[in-house]
Write a protein that holds these residues in place. Structure first.
Motif, PDB file in Angstrom:
ATOM      1  N   ALA A  23       0.772  -1.187  -0.179  1.00 52.19           N
ATOM      2  CA  ALA A  23       0.122  -0.123   0.028  1.00 52.19           C
ATOM      3  C   ALA A  23       0.779   1.178   0.066  1.00 52.19           C
ATOM      4  CB  ALA A  23      -1.058   0.066   1.290  1.00 52.19           C
ATOM      5  N   MET A  24       1.864   1.207   0.786  1.00 52.89           N
ATOM      6  CA  MET A  24       2.770   2.538   1.086  1.00 52.89           C
ATOM      7  C   MET A  24       3.460   2.740  -0.462  1.00 52.89           C
ATOM      8  SD  MET A  24       4.556   2.166   4.598  1.00 52.89           S
ATOM      9  CE  MET A  24       4.799   3.835   5.199  1.00 52.89           C
ATOM     10  N   ASP A  25       3.895   1.665  -1.148  1.00 48.85           N
ATOM     11  CA  ASP A  25       4.437   1.605  -2.595  1.00 48.85           C
ATOM     12  C   ASP A  25       3.402   2.240  -3.627  1.00 48.85           C
ATOM     13  OD1 ASP A  25       6.673   1.017  -4.326  1.00 48.85           O
ATOM     14  OD2 ASP A  25       5.242  -0.213  -5.131  1.00 48.85           O
ATOM     15  N   ILE A  26       2.445   1.587  -3.549  1.00 45.57           N
ATOM     16  CA  ILE A  26       1.395   2.151  -4.641  1.00 45.57           C
ATOM     17  C   ILE A  26       1.069   3.693  -4.167  1.00 45.57           C
ATOM     18  CG2 ILE A  26      -1.048   1.894  -5.322  1.00 45.57           C
ATOM     19  CD1 ILE A  26      -0.631  -1.231  -4.490  1.00 45.57           C
ATOM     20  N   LEU A  27       0.777   3.997  -3.183  1.00 46.63           N
ATOM     21  CA  LEU A  27       0.299   5.220  -2.893  1.00 46.63           C
ATOM     22  C   LEU A  27       1.489   6.302  -3.326  1.00 46.63           C
ATOM     23  CD1 LEU A  27      -1.684   5.283   0.450  1.00 46.63           C
ATOM     24  CD2 LEU A  27      -2.579   5.050  -2.158  1.00 46.63           C
ATOM     25  N   THR A  28       2.543   5.825  -2.953  1.00 39.73           N
ATOM     26  CA  THR A  28       3.606   6.692  -3.264  1.00 39.73           C
ATOM     27  C   THR A  28       4.061   6.905  -4.741  1.00 39.73           C
ATOM     28  OG1 THR A  28       4.653   6.200  -1.039  1.00 39.73           O
ATOM     29  CG2 THR A  28       6.350   7.189  -2.700  1.00 39.73           C
ATOM     30  N   ARG A  29       3.941   5.864  -5.397  1.00 35.19           N
ATOM     31  CA  ARG A  29       4.081   5.617  -6.748  1.00 35.19           C
ATOM     32  C   ARG A  29       3.258   6.616  -7.487  1.00 35.19           C
ATOM     33  NH1 ARG A  29       2.429   1.294  -9.561  1.00 35.19           N
ATOM     34  NH2 ARG A  29       2.472   0.015  -7.357  1.00 35.19           N
ATOM     35  N   HIS A  30       2.016   6.717  -7.102  1.00 36.61           N
ATOM     36  CA  HIS A  30       1.156   7.619  -7.797  1.00 36.61           C
ATOM     37  C   HIS A  30       0.914   8.932  -7.086  1.00 36.61           C
ATOM     38  CE1 HIS A  30      -0.843   4.585 -10.332  1.00 36.61           C
ATOM     39  NE2 HIS A  30      -0.724   3.524  -9.251  1.00 36.61           N
ATOM     40  N   GLN A  76       6.478   6.845   9.135  1.00 34.65           N
ATOM     41  CA  GLN A  76       6.129   7.642   7.922  1.00 34.65           C
ATOM     42  C   GLN A  76       6.896   6.868   6.681  1.00 34.65           C
ATOM     43  OE1 GLN A  76       5.574  10.970   7.827  1.00 34.65           O
ATOM     44  NE2 GLN A  76       5.682  10.849   5.782  1.00 34.65           N
ATOM     45  N   GLY A  77       5.926   7.303   5.598  1.00 32.01           N
ATOM     46  CA  GLY A  77       6.250   6.825   4.397  1.00 32.01           C
ATOM     47  C   GLY A  77       7.524   7.424   3.649  1.00 32.01           C
ATOM     48  N   TYR A  78       7.769   7.541   2.635  1.00 26.66           N
ATOM     49  CA  TYR A  78       8.715   8.120   1.757  1.00 26.66           C
ATOM     50  C   TYR A  78       8.419   9.663   1.939  1.00 26.66           C
ATOM     51  CZ  TYR A  78       9.338   3.595  -0.350  1.00 26.66           C
ATOM     52  OH  TYR A  78       9.358   2.304  -0.569  1.00 26.66           O
ATOM     53  N   GLU A  79       9.404  10.448   2.380  1.00 27.90           N
ATOM     54  CA  GLU A  79       9.173  11.824   2.667  1.00 27.90           C
ATOM     55  C   GLU A  79       9.018  12.600   1.454  1.00 27.90           C
ATOM     56  OE1 GLU A  79       8.683  13.761   5.302  1.00 27.90           O
ATOM     57  OE2 GLU A  79       8.986  12.252   6.607  1.00 27.90           O
ATOM     58  N   ASP A  80       8.076  13.483   1.240  1.00 24.60           N
ATOM     59  CA  ASP A  80       8.207  14.499   0.143  1.00 24.60           C
ATOM     60  C   ASP A  80       8.363  16.033   0.702  1.00 24.60           C
ATOM     61  OD1 ASP A  80       4.390  14.797  -0.212  1.00 24.60           O
ATOM     62  OD2 ASP A  80       5.805  14.969   1.458  1.00 24.60           O
ATOM     63  N   VAL A  81       8.464  16.781  -0.022  1.00 23.40           N
ATOM     64  CA  VAL A  81       8.714  18.192   0.364  1.00 23.40           C
ATOM     65  C   VAL A  81       7.484  18.891   0.848  1.00 23.40           C
ATOM     66  CG1 VAL A  81       9.646  20.308  -0.206  1.00 23.40           C
ATOM     67  CG2 VAL A  81      10.712  18.294  -1.138  1.00 23.40           C
ATOM     68  N   PRO A  82       7.196  19.258   2.045  1.00 25.34           N
ATOM     69  CA  PRO A  82       5.999  20.091   2.341  1.00 25.34           C
ATOM     70  C   PRO A  82       5.707  21.137   1.423  1.00 25.34           C
ATOM     71  CG  PRO A  82       7.308  19.432   4.426  1.00 25.34           C
ATOM     72  CD  PRO A  82       8.088  19.351   3.149  1.00 25.34           C
ATOM     73  N   ARG A  83       4.500  21.373   1.151  1.00 27.44           N
ATOM     74  CA  ARG A  83       4.087  22.449   0.252  1.00 27.44           C
ATOM     75  C   ARG A  83       4.567  23.871   0.991  1.00 27.44           C
ATOM     76  NH1 ARG A  83      -1.059  21.277  -2.919  1.00 27.44           N
ATOM     77  NH2 ARG A  83      -0.887  19.237  -3.214  1.00 27.44           N
ATOM     78  N   GLN A  84       4.600  24.062   2.321  1.00 26.22           N
ATOM     79  CA  GLN A  84       4.645  25.245   2.734  1.00 26.22           C
ATOM     80  C   GLN A  84       6.467  25.672   2.800  1.00 26.22           C
ATOM     81  OE1 GLN A  84       3.477  22.662   4.476  1.00 26.22           O
ATOM     82  NE2 GLN A  84       4.566  22.429   6.356  1.00 26.22           N
ATOM     83  N   ASN A  85       7.206  24.558   2.350  1.00 22.54           N
ATOM     84  CA  ASN A  85       8.606  24.979   2.264  1.00 22.54           C
ATOM     85  C   ASN A  85       8.937  24.999   0.926  1.00 22.54           C
ATOM     86  OD1 ASN A  85       8.708  24.630   5.095  1.00 22.54           O
ATOM     87  ND2 ASN A  85       9.327  22.444   5.115  1.00 22.54           N
ATOM     88  N   LEU A  86       8.148  24.794  -0.167  1.00 23.67           N
ATOM     89  CA  LEU A  86       8.454  25.097  -1.365  1.00 23.67           C
ATOM     90  C   LEU A  86       9.065  26.678  -1.665  1.00 23.67           C
ATOM     91  CD1 LEU A  86       5.552  23.097  -3.359  1.00 23.67           C
ATOM     92  CD2 LEU A  86       7.982  22.466  -2.945  1.00 23.67           C
ATOM     93  N   THR A  87       9.803  26.758  -2.657  1.00 25.04           N
ATOM     94  CA  THR A  87      10.459  27.755  -2.808  1.00 25.04           C
ATOM     95  C   THR A  87      10.333  28.248  -4.395  1.00 25.04           C
ATOM     96  OG1 THR A  87      12.730  26.861  -3.584  1.00 25.04           O
ATOM     97  CG2 THR A  87      12.507  27.776  -1.215  1.00 25.04           C
ATOM     98  N   ARG A  88      10.068  29.657  -4.520  1.00 24.72           N
ATOM     99  CA  ARG A  88       9.735  29.966  -6.118  1.00 24.72           C
ATOM    100  C   ARG A  88      11.467  29.984  -6.634  1.00 24.72           C
ATOM    101  NH1 ARG A  88       5.474  34.508  -5.819  1.00 24.72           N
ATOM    102  NH2 ARG A  88       6.413  34.783  -8.023  1.00 24.72           N
ATOM    103  N   ASN A  89      11.388  29.774  -7.827  1.00 21.30           N
ATOM    104  CA  ASN A  89      12.570  30.127  -8.872  1.00 21.30           C
ATOM    105  C   ASN A  89      12.574  31.293  -9.491  1.00 21.30           C
ATOM    106  OD1 ASN A  89      13.431  27.301  -8.263  1.00 21.30           O
ATOM    107  ND2 ASN A  89      12.368  26.445  -9.887  1.00 21.30           N
ATOM    108  N   ASP A  90      11.551  32.074  -9.345  1.00 21.83           N
ATOM    109  CA  ASP A  90      11.463  33.442  -9.996  1.00 21.83           C
ATOM    110  C   ASP A  90      12.113  34.595  -9.243  1.00 21.83           C
ATOM    111  OD1 ASP A  90       9.373  33.369  -8.513  1.00 21.83           O
ATOM    112  OD2 ASP A  90       8.052  34.202 -10.065  1.00 21.83           O
TER     113      ASP A  90
END
Length: 153
Positions: free
Chosen positions: A116-123, A138-152
């Motif tokens: 289940a962890m693999d399937i949800l992560t893969r998608h 905790q499954g595979y960590e992703d980058v929390p949205r509030q920590n995203l940075t803008r490139n512009d």
């Protein structure tokens, strides 16, 4: 088909993700593919909960309001002693923004949990977690949205 916005049983005060792998999705196609792959991996439809939209937010009841005074008191207690309050908060925000929450019941079976962890992560699910009785994995960590940075800038 998965249980969509499942109604809580009368004896439950809130949706409880124990023995489930949960993931947050913001894309309809991704969540549809993930649910299909869970079913193809052998998860029965009644072991997959899909929350979507305002009805999903109401079914999940992140604030505890649906349970009345007992629900709100339970949520306050939960905030003090459990990690599920953060799940309800994030899931509620995702649903409010038009996203989806998937919860696959693994019944504590390690191979099913890994699948289940693999399937949800893969998608592309965010914040993939397994909820054991006494801990959260905790499954595979992703980058929390509030920590995203803008490139512009």
């Amino acid at each position: 088909m998965a249980r969509v916005n499942p109604v809580l049983q009368d004896e439950q005060v809130q949706y409880n993700p124990i023995h489930r792998v949960t993931g947050l999705f913001d894309n309809h196609d991704a969540v549809t593919s993930a649910v299909r792959d869970l079913e193809e991996a052998g998860f029965p439809p009644d072991a997959i909960d899909l929350f979507a939209g305002a009805d999903g937010e109401q079914a999940l009841d992140p604030s505890g309001d649906t349970g009345g005074t007992v629900g709100r008191l339970f949520r306050k207690l939960e905030d003090l002693v459990s990690d599920t309050s953060k799940f309800h908060e994030l899931a509620g925000a995702m649903l409010h923004a038009g996203g989806f929450v998937v919860a696959a019941n693994t019944e504590g079976n390690d191979p099913r949990k890994a699948a289940a962890m693999d399937i949800l992560t893969r998608h592309g699910a965010r914040d993939v977690k397994y909820w054991a009785q006494w801990y959260v994995e905790q499954g595979y960590e992703d980058v929390p949205r509030q920590n995203l940075t803008r490139n512009d800038q």
